[in-house]
Motif scaffolding. Structure first.
Motif: not given
Lengths: 515, 265, 292
Positions: B35, A368, A244, A375, B227, A268, A315-316, A378-379, A264-265, A318, B30, A381-382, A371-372
């Motif tokens: 999102r 670490t 960011d 995330e 965002i 924008r 989605r994740l 976690q996806v 995501e950025q 984009d 999730i 894992q789900n 950052p992606k």
């Protein structure tokens, strides 16, 4: 009265000193690059070393790759990679284990020395000995060097005598970890690390002039460069870890180019009038599965069926990624599309049932640094929970992560993204006992086919062998195949002529800035 | 007055206990199709970068952060208090403890927490360690001072003369007096504990994802501030009101003490 | 003189403590403590001998203290740069930040108190402002500031201004309350009533009270100064300001143990020095302290 005036005087002096201290130009810690007209590029990680032979990270090659050059250069034309002779003027394969090279004349190093065959010999030998990547590129499956000897004929002519035929030689010599540096530097440091900027001497278009750890790296144009001189005179690589902040720095015009933009950025930024480059990359994001812990191929297959790659990419990410349909990025010549694992919970559950289920919580390691990736963990894992597999995420700092995954192999699942530079190299990741073979995958057939391909000089037959290798690995699932990450780079309007290699290397030769 | 405070505290505890029943979703559920949704009726606080319901995450996160803070405050109060009271009675012990706590006062607690994280791994216990190391020296110092002032009071002398044992004096007089001060102090340290958790999460040392905590949600919200600015609002307001509430309690207590003090006069 | 002795004992004790603590970090102690990566056995043995790892623990500690004292802080695992140099650079940057921020906080607080006590401004409003400033997490202030900087094209990388603003905001929140209670306590002193009766202006009385409560205020400010050098981690990392907090953060991310340990040592030394200075200032400004 005296004490009172003393007190007031003390406060006034303190304020004055503080003010001067702040506005005085020398006290500005970033004075190094403020106010001077130059190209400023925000990169996501600091360089890990000044010694290109020890380099491993993307930033290392991005920065040092402007200072050093290899015998060949990797370029990206019409969606495919090409390997063009660079410091080498011409080469011939005398027979399949003897290659003769002629260097270009009048190439100067930054320290004024002329490039000779002796420098090449010293550099390649050093790289073969110490470079983590060079060792993989220039050694065979058993760890023996591919090159038997480097024979110097004169200043510009030399030959490589190979231990056994090795057809991907040119592709491998093009890698920057086999960069050419002066023999004097090699002899000074031997196997030690080059640690002073004075000793960072290459033949590239830029010289390294300043490096402040964790903050910035400053390059200056080398005016006696042998090739076409770039337009930009000074480059400052600013290290900005947080994505960011990297984007914010672009928006506040503190940098001209920002790399590794989060998906995501990107949209924008585009809307706000910035130029966003979006290229298919080589970084193949996978979740490696430790074969020794999860030896049943049906469970590994089930995991592959359990993941909806399209949803992740659309989605994740984009849409800034490509669903994996192969085990090497489609930009490599010889990459083949394979039968996809289409998302099906039923199929996955059925496979798990056949295999007798899985009754323990799996450890998913993730670095670490990106950052992606956290995330993504976690996806995953789900998704795995949906087919009855419990996963515990363990984020780890990057170096610790690398050690635990690639040295100790202490994990059940691990998310990482290898970025190979050639097809052969990409496939050798899966060879038995290879250094980057984190899942400990081993298949004698794959090893045999790879050896055969290295010997095969007919390109058609070679690609056929590669195809079989890819097919076998793909179906045996030593990893959850995910996606190829796109390379997203944004520049402010006015920066023109930028070209991006799929390894996230920026080609700045023709870049110019307006405004 | 204190009755209302008790009611408020009981209410909050009640709310935190029933989180598991009132949360509309799972905190790690999730949904990639949803999102960065802004707040709506379906998702009261909106959704985060993985389409998880922020309301649920906030409830769990707030509970965890609060519990960890309270746990570490209780632990440090207990340790600091015991050490402080005992040190008032033995000169040698006092010297030993003084030097230990002087260390802790000077060596940054975050440094010790980092070493602990390297040795034992990252996680919630690091937060507890960091907070405890930060608070214990203060608790110890204050208990010691209070205990020392009480120990020289005439009525203690009188009790001693009447043959009361040291242990009796410790528990009966000194501990009771010191406990009052220390309990007030422990309420004041809640903001400190909360902000330590936030800082640790921000640098990635604290509670690890997907488990939510105030610090985690804030850290993520700041990552996506341009965002989805709605992410940071709930944890910010929660932290803010918590600290505000503690401030009001503090004011009340101070007023109360003043009044009783005046009455005694 | 006695103080100097006590503080040097404390100094040595803390260095030993850090050394022992550092030995807990898993990994090769030579790498962890000095950043030396020894490949073959011979050079390893030589290094072990040279750095005293084959001797009893107290000798090791003594050698370590000696090394710290003479600037032998080892080198960074990643760049090979001297840790002492890295830490020194960070310290200078942090010192500047801490100095300016403390100064600003001090000035703002005095101004606020001046308004309140001399012009009888409603104190509750100011207190509420201070409370708001202090009770929002600093990361949130950082986020707000980031948005503003993007909007107005300010500098978000490496400049001193953003962390300075953050620390000043947080500082006023914490400091105002302490300073105010010190001043309030000052106003309860008998001399204030005397001055008031003698017909001195309110401003004069305020200045006298300020002078009266200065030792307390100054030591709190100095303590906070130390805390900023030690732990402005969030403010510095958010805006990439290359101070101590940033050094800590990058070393933590890359597991650069020698730098981390150097950081711990430098912070401890700073805090000891500041405690010492507070002691000295107290005895200078408030002679009664010495008499006790």
């Amino acid at each position: 009265m005296l004490r009172k005036s003393l007190f007031i005087a003390a406060i006034v002096v303190a304020i004055a000193i503080g003010y001067l201290y702040y506005i005085a130009p020398w006290s500005r810690s970033w004075a190094g690059f403020q106010g001077v007209k130059e190209l400023r590029i925000a990169i996501s990680t600091d360089i890990s070393t000044l010694d290109i032979s020890y380099a491993t990270g993307v930033s290392d090659f991005e920065v040092l790759g402007k200072v050093y050059e290899s015998l060949f250069r990797i370029d990206y034309v019409d969606g495919k990679l090409v390997y063009i002779p660079w410091l080498v003027e011409s080469y011939t394969m005398v027979n399949n284990s003897y290659w003769l090279f002629t260097l270009r004349k009048n190439i100067k190093f930054h320290n004024g020395e002329l490039l000779t065959s002796w420098d090449v010999k010293a550099s390649i030998e050093r790289s073969m000995e110490i470079s983590p990547i060079g060792r993989m590129l220039l050694r065979d499956g058993d760890g023996r060097p591919i090159i038997d000897d480097i024979i110097v004929y004169n200043e510009t002519v030399f030959a490589l005598r190979l231990r056994k035929p090795f057809t991907p030689l040119i592709e491998h010599l093009a890698h920057l970890s086999i960069a050419i540096m002066p023999r004097s530097v090699v002899e000074r440091f031997r196997n030690g690390r080059i640690d002073g900027i004075d000793s960072v001497v290459g033949t590239g278009p830029y010289r390294l002039v300043e490096y402040v750890r964790g903050q910035y790296i400053k390059l200056q144009r080398f005016n006696e460069y042998w090739g076409v001189k770039p337009i930009i005179k000074d480059i400052v690589y600013v290290i900005i870890l947080a994505p960011d902040t990297r984007v914010a720095a672009l928006e506040t015009q503190e940098v001209d180019i920002a790399t590794a933009i989060p998906p995501e950025q990107a949209l924008r930024l585009k809307q706000k009038g910035y130029i966003v480059y979006n290229e298919t990359g080589v970084r193949f994001v996978i979740a490696a599965i430790n074969i020794q812990r999860i030896s049943d191929a049906r469970i590994r297959k089930a995991m592959n069926y359990a993941v909806d790659r399209k949803a992740i990419v659309d989605r994740l990410m984009d849409g800034f990624a490509v669903v994996a349909k192969s085990i090497v990025s489609p930009i490599f010549p010889g990459a083949v599309y394979l039968e996809p694992y289409s998302y099906s919970v039923e199929k996955a559950k059925q496979l798990i049932e056949e295999a007798g289920g899985i009754n323990k919580t799996l450890i998913l390691l993730v670095s670490t640094r990106s950052p992606k990736d956290i995330e993504l963990a976690q996806v995953l894992q789900n998704y795995l929970l949906a087919i009855g597999i419990d996963v515990e995420i363990q984020p780890m700092e990057h170096t610790a992560f690398l050690k635990r995954v690639f040295t100790d192999h202490d994990f059940d699942l691990a998310i990482y993204g290898p970025s190979p530079s050639s097809l052969h190299y990409a496939l050798t990741y899966w060879r038995s006992g290879a250094a980057l073979n984190a899942p400990l995958y081993s298949n004698p057939e794959v090893d045999r086919l790879l050896d055969e391909a290295a010997r095969e000089s007919n390109i058609e037959r070679r690609y056929q062998l590669y195809e079989r290798v890819q097919d076998i690995i793909w179906s045996e699932c030593p990893a959850i195949w995910l996606y190829y990450e796109n390379i997203i780079v944004a520049t402010r309007p006015g920066v023109e002529g930028l070209k991006i290699l799929p390894f996230q290397i920026l080609i700045l030769d023709n870049v110019s800035i307006r405004g | 007055m204190s009755f209302r405070i008790v009611i408020a505290i009981v209410f909050i505890i009640f709310l935190l206990v029933i989180v598991d029943w009132i949360a509309p979703y799972r905190y790690d559920e999730i949904n990639l199709d949803e999102r960065f949704l802004p707040p709506s009726l379906k998702h009261l606080f909106g959704t985060d970068s993985l389409g998880r319901d922020l309301f649920t995450r906030f409830l769990y996160g707030y509970r965890l952060s609060l519990l960890l803070s309270i746990l570490s405050i209780v632990l440090s109060t207990a340790i600091g208090f015991l050490m402080g009271v005992f040190s008032a009675f033995s000169k040698q012990l006092q010297i030993a403890l003084d030097s230990i706590f002087n260390f802790l006062y000077i060596v940054p607690s975050i440094f010790i927490a980092v070493v602990a994280a390297f040795t034992t791994g990252f996680g919630a216990h690091i937060v507890v360690i960091a907070v405890i190391l930060r608070l214990i020296p203060t608790f110890y110092r204050i208990t010691k001072t209070v205990a020392l002032t009480i120990a020289v009071q005439p009525y203690i002398e009188a009790a001693k003369a009447m043959g009361a044992s040291t242990l009796y004096i410790l528990t009966r007089y000194i501990a009771r007096e010191a406990l009052y001060t220390i309990s007030i102090l422990s309420i004041y340290s809640l903001p400190e504990a909360l902000s330590t958790e936030i800082t640790l999460s921000f640098i990635g040392l604290g509670i690890q994802p997907p488990t939510p905590s105030i610090g985690n949600i804030l850290a993520e919200g700041i990552k996506y501030i341009t965002i989805a600015p709605h992410i940071i609002i709930p944890p910010t307001i929660a932290t803010f009101t918590t600290i505000l509430a503690i401030d009001i309690i503090r004011e009340k207590i101070e007023k109360h003490t003043k009044e009783t003090y005046n009455l005694q006069l | 003189m006695k103080k100097v002795f006590i503080y040097s004992i404390l100094f040595i004790a803390i260095l030993s403590f850090i050394y022992v603590l550092a030995r807990f970090i898993p990994g090769d102690p030579i790498t962890v403590l000095y950043g030396e990566v020894a490949g073959d056995i011979v050079s390893r043995k030589f290094l072990e001998h040279q750095l005293g790892f084959d001797k009893p623990i107290y000798i090791q500690i003594l050698m370590y203290i000696g090394n710290v004292f003479f600037g032998g802080w080892g080198k960074s695992i990643y760049t090979g740069e001297s840790v002492a140099l890295i830490v020194f650079r960070g310290f200078i940057a942090s010192f500047k930040l801490a100095f300016l921020s403390t100064l600003l906080v001090f000035i703002f607080c005095i101004a606020m108190l001046y308004i309140e006590f001399v012009y009888s401004f409603n104190g509750r409003v100011l207190q509420f402002i201070a409370l708001v400033l202090g009770s929002m997490p600093i990361v949130v202030w950082g986020a707000i500031l980031l948005l503003f900087l993007i909007l107005f094209k300010g500098s978000v990388v490496g400049d001193i201004t953003p962390p300075l603003i953050l620390l000043t905001i947080a500082g006023i929140g914490v400091f105002y309350r302490l300073f105010r209670s010190a001043i309030e306590y000052g106003y309860q002193q008998p001399f204030v009533a005397t001055y008031a009766m003698m017909g001195f202006s309110r401003r004069y009385v305020f200045l006298r009270v300020l002078r009266y409560s200065l030792p307390v205020a100054l030591s709190t400010a100095l303590y906070r100064f130390g805390l900023i050098i030690a732990g402005a981690i969030v403010a510095e990392t958010m805006f990439m300001y290359p101070g101590m907090g940033f050094i800590f953060y990058t070393a933590l991310l890359s597991r650069d143990y020698p730098v981390l340990i150097g950081w711990g040592v430098a912070i401890s030394i700073t805090l000891i020095t500041i405690n010492f200075v507070i002691d000295v200032i107290h005895s200078l400004l408030d002679p009664r302290v010495v008499q006790h």
